[in-house]
Write an enzyme that holds these catalytic residues in place. Structure first.
Site: not given
Length: 545
Positions: A147, A156, A427, A502
Site C-alpha cells: 500500500c 493496517c 441480544e 476479539c
C-alpha cells in the site's frame, strides 16, 4: 447482549488504530515509508511536534532519570511488538515504543514523547535486519508494504511484517495475555502446539494452536465505512490520518473487496456533482457524514448507506438515480440520520430511499439478511473457520441445549442449531433479534429461539422456566463479558463454555474469572480475521472441573 453493546457500531468490523473501517490507498502523503531500511519521516515528525501523536503542548522534553530526551536520535534493539504494531525497544533499560520497527531489528529512532515509564519514537534508519526463525529458508521478517500510503493510514498496522510472521506473532500475543493477565497455564514453550502431560501450579495446561491464516490475505473486507469531510472547499472521503481526525482523500484499499472501492468512488463523485455539502466536525454543519457500503459475495448485491447530519438531502432523488445507474448490483440505498456531535457512526433512525431494506449473503451454507446497521462479519472466509471451531468445541451430538449470549443477528446460533437439539439466543439490540428471527425463518431453522434483553437478565428467566443449558457460547464485544454475565454462567453450570473473543486481554481477564469459578481452559484457537492488522480472534473451549 450484556453491557449495552452496540452491534451497529462495528464491534469487530473495524479493526485498526485510526480509521479502521475506511478505505485506504491511492495517494502518497508527505509522511514517508521505510524503503530499504530507511524512512522519510518528515510528515511523522510534524505530527509528533503538533501533539497529534500523544505529545501535548505542555509535555516535557526531558525527565530526571529518563535516559532519552525528545528530539534525540538513539539506537535501540527491538525485542517485541505491541498490539498496535509498534516495536518495543530498550535504551539503557528504558522502554521506547518505536513505530515502524520490528522484533529482532536494531534501529535508529527519533524520540517524539517521553514519560516516566516509557516513551514513543519513530524509526529513522534500519541498522540491522531481523530474520525469521525459519533461517533455512532465508526468510526475512520485514517486507515492503504494497500500500503506497501505509505509513499514514490507520487501518493496517502490520503490512511491513511478513504474513507468516504475523500469524506467529498473533499466537504469541494470545499466549502472553493468557499467561500474564489470565494466569492460564499454557502447554509447552512459545510455538509449541502439543499439550504437555504435566501441570502448572497444579492446573492442567491449555493448548494454544497455531493461528489459522488465509491463503490470500488481501481483499477480504465486505464492508467499507468511510468518513466524509472537506479539504480546500472540496468533498473528500477516505481515511483518518494516524493520530488525528484529518480525512485524507484516496481511492483504493488492498484489504477491501474491489466492489466496495468502486461503490465508494461513485458515491463521492455523485455527491460532488450534485453539490451535497460534506459534514464538518469543527462547525457541526454540512450534511454527508459517512458513506457505508456492503457487498454480498454470494449474491453480488450491494448496499449503500448515506449517514447524514439531518433528514433532508438536497437533490436526493437525483442522487438515488445516479447511484442506481452507476453501481452494478445495487439492491438497497438507505439513509441513516445522525445529528449528534459524536464519533459514533450511526444514529437511531434509518430509512430506505430505494430498493430493499436488506441484502442477502451466505456463510457456510446459511443465508443471512443484512440490514444497514446489522453486525455481520466482514471476512466471510475466516468466519467459517471461526464458527466451525465453535461448533467443534461445543461438542454437539444433537441432544444438547445451547445458549448463545451476544447472539447478534444469529450467525453463531444458526451454525449451532444444525447440530444441537435447541438453541436460545439473547441480544440487547431489538433490531438484531428481528434479524435473527428472520434469518432462522429464511433457513427454515425451527429449533432456534431468540429473546431481547441483557443476557444476565434473560438467562436466569430461562432457567426459571426449566431451561438448563449443556453449553453456553459467548461472543462479546472488545470489552469482554459483563461481570454479571460471568456470574450467571457460573450459576447455570453448563458442562462446556465456548468463548469467542476479539480481544486477547479481556479474554484472559474473563478466563481467570471462569477458572476461579470452577472451569478449566482446554483449547484456544486463534483465527486471523483481519490480516495486516494487530487484531486476532480466538475460539476457546472451557469445561467444568
Amino acid at each position: 447482549m450484556s453491557g449495552g453493546k452496540r452491534r451497529d457500531g462495528g464491534r469487530r468490523e473495524s479493526p485498526g488504530a485510526g480509521n479502521r473501517d475506511s478505505l485506504a490507498g491511492g495517494r502518497k502523503r508527505q509522511g514517508g515509508r521505510a524503503v530499504n531500511g530507511q524512512a522519510n519521516n518528515r510528515g511523522r515528525q510534524d505530527r509528533f511536534a503538533s501533539g497529534r501523536e500523544g505529545r501535548s503542548g505542555g509535555a516535557p522534553s526531558s525527565l530526571a532519570g529518563v535516559p532519552v530526551a525528545v528530539g534525540q536520535s538513539v539506537a535501540c534493539d527491538i525485542i517485541g511488538l505491541t498490539h498496535d504494531g509498534e516495536g518495543v525497544g530498550r535504551v539503557e533499560g528504558y522502554t521506547l515504543f518505536v513505530r515502524g520497527a520490528l522484533p529482532g531489528e536494531r534501529v535508529r529512532a527519533e524520540v517524539g514523547s517521553i514519560g516516566k515509564s516509557f516513551g514513543r519514537a519513530w524509526m529513522t534508519e534500519l541498522l540491522e535486519v531481523g530474520e525469521s526463525e525459519n533461517k533455512g529458508e532465508g526468510e526475512k521478517i520485514r517486507v515492503t508494504p504494497p500500500c503506497p500510503i501505509y505509513e499514514d493510514c490507520g487501518g493496517c498496522q502490520l503490512q511491513h511484517l511478513a504474513y507468516a510472521e504475523q500469524l506467529k506473532w498473533k499466537r504469541e500475543h494470545v499466549v502472553n495475555n493468557l499467561r500474564r493477565i489470565g494466569k492460564v497455564a499454557v502447554a509447552g514453550a512459545e510455538g509449541a502446539v502439543a499439550a504437555g502431560d504435566g501441570t502448572l501450579d497444579g492446573r492442567p495446561e491449555a493448548v494454544v494452536h497455531p493461528t489459522i491464516g488465509m491463503s490470500e490475505p488481501w481483499r477480504y473486507r465486505n464492508k467499507a465505512q468511510v468518513p466524509i469531510g472537506s479539504a480546500g472547499g472540496n468533498l473528500v472521503g477516505g481515511f483518518y490520518e494516524k493520530g488525528s481526525h484529518e480525512i485524507v482523500e484516496m481511492g483504493a484499499c488492498l484489504i477491501q473487496v474491489e466492489e466496495n472501492e468502486k461503490t465508494v468512488r461513485i458515491v463521492k463523485e455523485a455527491a460532488r456533482l450534485l453539490d451535497i455539502p460534506p459534514y464538518s466536525r469543527e462547525s457541526g454543519r454540512g450534511l454527508l457524514r459517512h458513506v457505508v457500503v456492503r457487498h454480498a459475495r454470494t449474491t453480488g448485491q450491494r448496499m449503500v448507506v448515506l449517514v447524514t447530519n439531518g433528514r433532508d438531502i438536497p437533490r436526493g432523488e437525483e442522487l438515488v438515480a445516479l447511484l442506481r445507474e452507476s453501481v452494478p448490483g445495487i439492491a438497497s440505498i438507505c439513509q441513516n440520520i445522525q445529528t449528534a456531535e459524536t464519533s459514533v457512526v450511526f444514529g437511531d433512525e434509518t430509512r430506505t430511499l430505494w430498493g430493499e431494506d436488506v441484502i442477502y449473503d451466505e456463510i457456510g451454507g446459511i443465508q443471512f439478511a443484512i440490514s444497514p446497521r446489522s453486525f455481520f462479519q466482514v471476512n466471510p472466509e475466516q468466519t467459517v473457520q471461526l464458527y466451525r471451531k465453535a461448533v467443534e468445541y461445543a461438542g454437539l451430538t444433537g441432544e444438547e441445549t445451547v445458549i448463545d449470549a451476544y447472539c447478534g443477528i444469529g450467525t453463531i446460533s444458526l451454525f449451532l442449531a444444525r447440530h444441537a437439539k435447541r438453541v436460545y439466543g439473547v441480544e440487547i439490540i431489538p433490531e438484531a433479534i428481528e434479524d435473527a428471527r428472520r434469518n432462522a425463518a429464511l433457513n427454515d431453522i425451527r429449533n432456534a429461539e431468540f429473546a431481547v434483553g441483557p443476557a444476565e437478565v434473560v438467562m436466569p428467566r430461562w432457567q426459571a422456566e426449566g431451561i438448563a443449558p449443556d453449553v453456553i457460547v459467548v461472543d462479546p464485544p472488545r470489552k469482554g463479558c459483563d461481570p454479571a454475565l460471568i456470574s450467571t454462567m457460573l450459576e447455570l453450570r453448563p458442562a462446556r463454555i465456548v468463548y469467542v473473543s476479539c480481544d486477547p486481554a479481556t479474554l484472559a481477564r474473563d478466563l481467570k474469572l471462569l477458572e476461579d469459578g470452577g472451569y478449566r481452559t482446554v483449547e484456544v484457537q486463534p483465527v486471523d480475521m483481519f490480516p495486516h492488522t494487530g487484531h486476532v480472534e480466538c475460539c476457546v473451549l472451557l469445561v467444568r472441573k
